[in-house]
Design a protein around this motif. Structure first.
Motif, mmCIF file in Angstrom:
data_model
loop_
_atom_site.group_PDB
_atom_site.id
_atom_site.type_symbol
_atom_site.label_atom_id
_atom_site.label_comp_id
_atom_site.label_asym_id
_atom_site.label_seq_id
_atom_site.Cartn_x
_atom_site.Cartn_y
_atom_site.Cartn_z
ATOM 1 N N TYR A 41 0.796 -1.070 -0.031
ATOM 2 C CA TYR A 41 0.068 -0.034 -0.047
ATOM 3 C C TYR A 41 0.780 1.324 0.016
ATOM 4 O O TYR A 41 0.688 1.943 -0.969
ATOM 5 N N ILE A 42 2.041 1.153 0.946
ATOM 6 C CA ILE A 42 2.632 2.377 1.079
ATOM 7 C C ILE A 42 3.706 2.798 -0.255
ATOM 8 O O ILE A 42 3.858 3.626 -0.368
ATOM 9 N N GLY A 43 3.850 1.450 -0.975
ATOM 10 C CA GLY A 43 4.601 1.545 -2.110
ATOM 11 C C GLY A 43 3.985 1.991 -3.286
ATOM 12 O O GLY A 43 4.384 3.153 -3.998
ATOM 13 N N MET A 44 2.697 1.943 -3.365
ATOM 14 C CA MET A 44 1.797 2.363 -4.264
ATOM 15 C C MET A 44 1.448 3.774 -3.913
ATOM 16 O O MET A 44 1.416 4.740 -4.895
ATOM 17 N N VAL A 45 1.406 4.242 -2.886
ATOM 18 C CA VAL A 45 1.123 5.581 -2.528
ATOM 19 C C VAL A 45 2.585 6.386 -3.042
ATOM 20 O O VAL A 45 2.351 7.320 -3.613
ATOM 21 N N GLY A 46 3.709 5.689 -2.652
ATOM 22 C CA GLY A 46 4.805 6.574 -3.060
ATOM 23 C C GLY A 46 4.969 6.754 -4.368
ATOM 24 O O GLY A 46 5.569 7.534 -5.158
ATOM 25 N N LEU A 47 4.750 5.428 -5.151
ATOM 26 C CA LEU A 47 4.914 5.479 -6.674
ATOM 27 C C LEU A 47 3.696 6.823 -7.296
ATOM 28 O O LEU A 47 4.073 7.560 -8.260
ATOM 29 N N PHE A 48 2.491 6.587 -6.773
ATOM 30 C CA PHE A 48 1.459 7.602 -7.280
ATOM 31 C C PHE A 48 1.990 9.144 -6.904
ATOM 32 O O PHE A 48 1.856 10.035 -7.908
ATOM 33 N N GLU A 49 2.801 9.550 -5.697
ATOM 34 C CA GLU A 49 3.135 10.688 -5.492
ATOM 35 C C GLU A 49 4.333 11.256 -6.300
ATOM 36 O O GLU A 49 4.379 12.165 -6.662
#
Length: 354
Positions: A41-49
Motif C-alpha cells: 500500500y505505502i509503495g503504491m502511494v509512493g509511486l502515485f506521489e
C-alpha cells in the motif's frame, strides 16, 4: 459485468503483490502477510506521489567551490548521481565507501575527474562497523577543520537476517546506527562550517516506509522474530526520529546547522535485488524513478536556498512530505535519541569523542 471487473481487479492486485513483494519468497505467517500488504500500500502511494509531483522534483545547481561535503556510499545508484551533481557544483566531495578503487571507477563513468573543477576524495568506510566509522570519523576530524554538508546515504534494503560485528541487526546498523555515530563525530566540524544565514546541513536519506515503521525497544535487533521489510521500516523511522530531535536541539542551541530527512522516491536501483521485482525489470524501468531523478531531492535538501533555516523536515520530490506520527512527538523523538546513545555508548552526543 461486475463479476468480470471484480475478478480482473483481484487478478491485477494479486499480480502486483506477487511481482512487487519485498521478498522472493511468499509470506508464511499472518504477520508477514500483514507487513507485505502494508508495504504494498505505502509503495503504491509512493509511486502515485512520484508521478503526481514529478513537476516539483527539480533542483537548481550552482557553483559552490568553497564547500566540503561528506557522503557515505555513493559508488552506485542514487549516490553516484548525487556525487555527480555535487562535483558539478565544484564542491570538495569526500566519499566514505568500502572499496575506494571500485568507487573511483564508478564515479569516473559519470564525471571527467581529471577535468572536473570539483574535487573527489575517497576514503575507506564500512558504515555497518562502528570501528570503521570511528576510524573514518577521526580521519575527517584530523584533515578538515570545517564541513558544510553531511549526507548519510549508504544503506541496504530487505536483506536476509544478519547481525553485524557489533551485534546489531544489519538494517539498523547500516542505515541508522553507523550514521548516528558518524554525525556525532563530525558535528563540531559542521558547526564550524555554518554561519548566520548560511547553515551547514545534515541529510539523512530515509524512505516513505517510515510511515509504517515501528521501533521495537524490547528487541531492537529482532532476534526473536525477523522479517526483512520490518527491519528496513524500523531503520527508516529511526532516521526520521533522529532528524527531528537533532534539528530541535541544534535550533535551541542556536547552532548554524539544520537537519533534513529525504525520501528519494521509488527508484530503480540494485537495492531491490532481494525482492521479487528482479523477475520483471521492465516494470521497474516504466514505473520507478531513475537514479538521477532520485538524486534530486537529496541534493535539493543539501543546497537549496529556499529551505534555509527550515530544518527538521521530511522531504519528498523537493517538497515537504508526511511523517510518522511519532516524529511529531518530540518526547518520543528524545526517547529514541537517548536509546540510540545508549546503544553506541555515547555520553555527550556531538562532542566528537569516541
Amino acid at each position: 459485468m461486475f463479476f468480470v471487473l471484480a475478478i480482473s481487479g483481484v487478478a491485477a492486485i494479486s499480480a502486483a503483490f506477487y511481482f512487487f513483494k519485498t521478498s522472493k519468497e511468499m509470506p508464511k505467517t499472518w504477520y508477514e502477510w500483514k507487513t507485505e500488504l502494508r508495504f504494498q500500500y505505502i509503495g503504491m502511494v509512493g509511486l502515485f506521489e512520484d508521478y503526481l509531483y514529478r513537476h516539483r522534483n527539480k533542483v537548481v545547481l550552482y557553483k559552490q567551490p568553497e564547500k566540503v561535503v561528506v557522503i557515505t556510499g555513493g559508488n552506485r545508484g542514487i549516490g553516484l548521481r548525487i556525487i555527480e551533481k555535487l562535483l558539478e557544483c565544484e564542491m570538495t566531495v569526500i566519499m566514505g565507501v568500502r572499496d575506494p578503487k571500485s568507487a573511483e571507477k564508478s564515479v569516473g563513468e559519470f564525471v571527467d575527474l581529471k577535468n572536473s573543477k570539483g574535487k573527489l576524495v575517497i576514503e575507506k568506510l564500512d558504515v555497518g562497523s562502528l570501528a570503521s566509522v570511528r576510524e573514518f570519523g577521526k580521519k575527517i576530524q584530523q584533515n578538515y577543520e570545517k564541513l558544510d554538508i553531511l549526507i548519510n546515504n549508504a544503506g541496504i534494503m530487505f536483506a536476509p537476517y544478519k547481525l553485524t560485528e557489533d551485534g546489531f541487526e544489519s538494517h539498523m546498523a547500516i542505515n541508522y546506527l553507523g550514521h548516528f555515530l558518524l554525525t556525532h563525530m563530525l558535528l563540531n566540524q559542521l558547526k564550524k562550517g555554518g554561519s548566520e544565514g548560511k547553515n551547514s546541513r545534515i541529510i539523512n536519506v530515509s524512505s516513505v516506509v517510515n510511515l509504517i515503521g515501528r521501533i521495537n525497544y524490547s528487541d531492537i535487533n529482532m532476534k526473536k522474530y525477523y522479517y526483512p521489510a520490518t527491519g528496513y521500516n524500523q531503520s527508516k523511522l529511526a532516521q526520521i526520529l533522529f532528524t527531528r530531535h537533532l534539528n530541535k536541539t541544534l535550533e535551541e542551541e542556536g547552532s548554524p546547522v539544520q537537519v533534513h530527512a529525504v525520501h528519494p522516491g521509488v527508484v530503480d536501483t540494485d537495492l531491490f535485488n532481494n525482492t521479487s521485482t528482479t523477475h520483471i525489470p521492465i516494470f521497474k524501468k516504466i514505473l520507478f524513478k531513475t537514479p538521477e531523478e532520485g538524486s534530486r531531492s537529496v541534493v535539493f535538501a543539501a543546497i537549496d536556498l529556499s529551505i534555509e533555516n527550515d530544518g527538521g523536515t521530511y522531504l519528498s520530490n523537493c517538497t515537504r512530505g508526511p511523517m510518522h506520527p511519532d516524529a511529531k512527538d518530540f518526547e518520543k523523538c528524545k526517547k529514541f535519541f537517548d536509546f540510540s546513545c545508549d546503544l553506541v555508548k555515547l555520553n555527550n552526543f556531538g562532542d566528537g569523542r569516541v
